[in-house]
Design a protein around this motif. Structure first.
Motif, PDB file in Angstrom:
ATOM      1  N   SER A  10       0.834  -1.200   0.000  1.00  0.00           N
ATOM      2  CA  SER A  10       0.000   0.000   0.000  1.00  0.00           C
ATOM      3  C   SER A  10       0.866   1.246   0.000  1.00  0.00           C
ATOM      4  O   SER A  10       2.028   1.228   0.437  1.00  0.00           O
ATOM      5  CB  SER A  10      -0.921   0.003   1.219  1.00  0.00           C
ATOM      6  N   GLU A  12       0.437   3.710   1.906  1.00  0.00           N
ATOM      7  CA  GLU A  12       0.693   4.000   3.323  1.00  0.00           C
ATOM      8  C   GLU A  12       1.890   3.217   3.843  1.00  0.00           C
ATOM      9  O   GLU A  12       2.719   3.745   4.584  1.00  0.00           O
ATOM     10  CB  GLU A  12      -0.543   3.664   4.147  1.00  0.00           C
ATOM     11  N   GLY A 174      -4.550   3.474   0.773  1.00  0.00           N
ATOM     12  CA  GLY A 174      -4.749   2.039   0.686  1.00  0.00           C
ATOM     13  C   GLY A 174      -4.493   1.462  -0.686  1.00  0.00           C
ATOM     14  O   GLY A 174      -4.519   0.229  -0.855  1.00  0.00           O
TER      15      GLY A 174
END
Length: 217
Positions: A10, A12, A174
């Motif tokens: 991801s 993140e 995400g």
């Protein structure tokens, strides 16, 4: 021996690697050279769910990094430095080092009504329809609902629609990016050959630039 593995991570997760120092830039990698418009386009692609290419990393304890230290098992960026830097600048607000080796910010603005990204400029800063810097949206304390109400009152927009758009924007964290990890048992000559083949049709770095890393290893 398999020379690489491919996994999705991801946005993140990749940013967390940067923030924790788990990912490193080797000595031969150059400063950030993308135009701000390319950063804008990258964020737009992620927002729309488009693929944005792969990042190639390699774990090796003996590669010299740009700060003069050695990698000591960190994830070393072989290809994709510009994309990683662009992501970090746009989402976290961290400054980048430009070609003059000066730290500068890159602010990407966003219009949640039109769902449009732009490079921030003085005109947009005065436009109530734009969020001046999207890194504000990605801060943990940003409240999409409260902002949507305020935005709706200022711009005659439906707060529910604005809230949904902001949630979609935050959802970029995400989204997945492909990460190719080279086998840590590969020697520097093999990794150099891989790098040269990847960049043989571009002007990202010269072969001499990467060869210098062999001297540092």
């Amino acid at each position: 021996m398999a020379k690489y593995s491919v996994n999705n991570h991801s946005v993140e997760n990749i940013i967390s690697w940067i923030n924790s120092g788990e990912i490193a830039i080797p000595e031969m990698q150059r400063p950030f050279v993308w135009e701000a418009s390319k950063v804008r386009d990258l964020m737009d692609s992620l927002y729309k769910g488009y693929p944005v290419g792969y990042i190639i990393i390699w774990k090796n304890p003996d590669v010299k990094l740009k700060d003069g230290t050695f990698s000591n098992g960190k994830k070393i960026v072989i290809d994709g430095q510009q994309r990683i830097t662009a992501l970090t600048a746009a989402i976290t607000g961290q400054e980048v080092v430009n070609q003059e080796y000066k730290k500068i910010p890159i602010k990407i603005s966003f219009n949640p009504f039109d769902e449009k990204f732009e490079v921030c400029n003085p005109a947009l800063e005065k436009d109530s329809k734009y969020i001046n810097d999207i890194s504000e949206v990605f801060k943990p304390d940003f409240n999409c609902f409260n902002f949507a109400i305020q935005y709706g009152n200022q711009n005659d927009s439906n707060p529910s629609d604005i809230n949904n758009t902001l949630v979609k924007l935050k959802g970029i964290l995400g989204n997945s990016i492909g990460v190719i990890e080279l086998n840590q048992e590969l020697d520097i000559e093999t990794v150099t050959d891989i790098f040269i083949r990847i960049n043989s049709k571009g002007t990202v770095l010269s072969q001499a630039d990467f060869a210098m890393s062999k001297i540092s290893s």
